[in-house]
Design a protein around this motif. Sequence first.
Motif: not given
Length: 295
Positions: A115-137
């Motif tokens: 089933e994983v191999w069948k999922k070739d579309g975009d990563i699911e995103n429910k219309g929510v803007i991804t918060p900022s990603i940062r490198k942890a210290t």
Amino acid sequence: MGKLKGEYIILQNEQFYLKGYKDFANERLKIEDYRGNIEHIFSTIRKLQKEDYVHKTIVKCRTKSVPSFLGQGYMLEGCIPGYFLGGDAYFLCKYHDQKRFTSSMWVEEDKQLEEVWKKDGDIENKGVITPSIRKATTLDAKKLATFYASVFPIYPVPIDNPDYVKDQMEENTIFYCIETDGQIIAAASAEINMAYRNAEITDCATLSSHRKGGYMYDIIQSLENELVSKGIFCSYSIARALSFGMNAVLHKSGYSYQGRLKNNCYIYDKIEDMNVWSKDLSALSAGKSALSAGN
């Protein structure tokens, strides 16, 4: 979770070199590296296997010695292309306990992988803007430890311990995280092996209330970009075979399935099979170079 329960091994003489880990918590002997006389190596491993905690032995094996380990009764369970400075690493395993050998979920995990191999579309995103990603210290060690403790009742390493997280950061492990309102909602790390120029994408976790937002996909991309900047092109990950979401993210991130480690470690709430995934990041690097030249 709890304190790290294990012991690193480095054994060497004029005949051989062997590096490994006595993993008491996961009841396994791990052989991470070796060179020299293969018969002396086998003899040494057999002595180490006699300790009561050893229910499974797992060896990161070079291509040329795969037939030798198969001849000693080991079984091939997975592969990481390019692990040894471009040379492939094979997971060769031997079981010393019948219960450890038997996996009751194997067929179900195969079906899920299909089933994983069948999922070739975009990563699911429910219309929510991804918060900022940062490198942890290292200043985030306590916050990360608290976050991981809230996600995993059981984990192969003591990632609920801030000192452990800090030590990992100081030993070539990169953490990236996503926060909302000061709370970490997703995080992952890349544990870099500088000797062999590879990295394991690991410690991947998202709060249950924020899953299916595509956050882990974005974090993995950030980790990969930093790995490429450091000249690391062999990236791999070992994911819970029962986690459809994590395996789907790795598949969509361009990782290739390379096998399954049976009853590999205690994680989440029990001992589990783990899927091996790998990716050659040199293509990512080439793409960036072409884009830069075009500009």
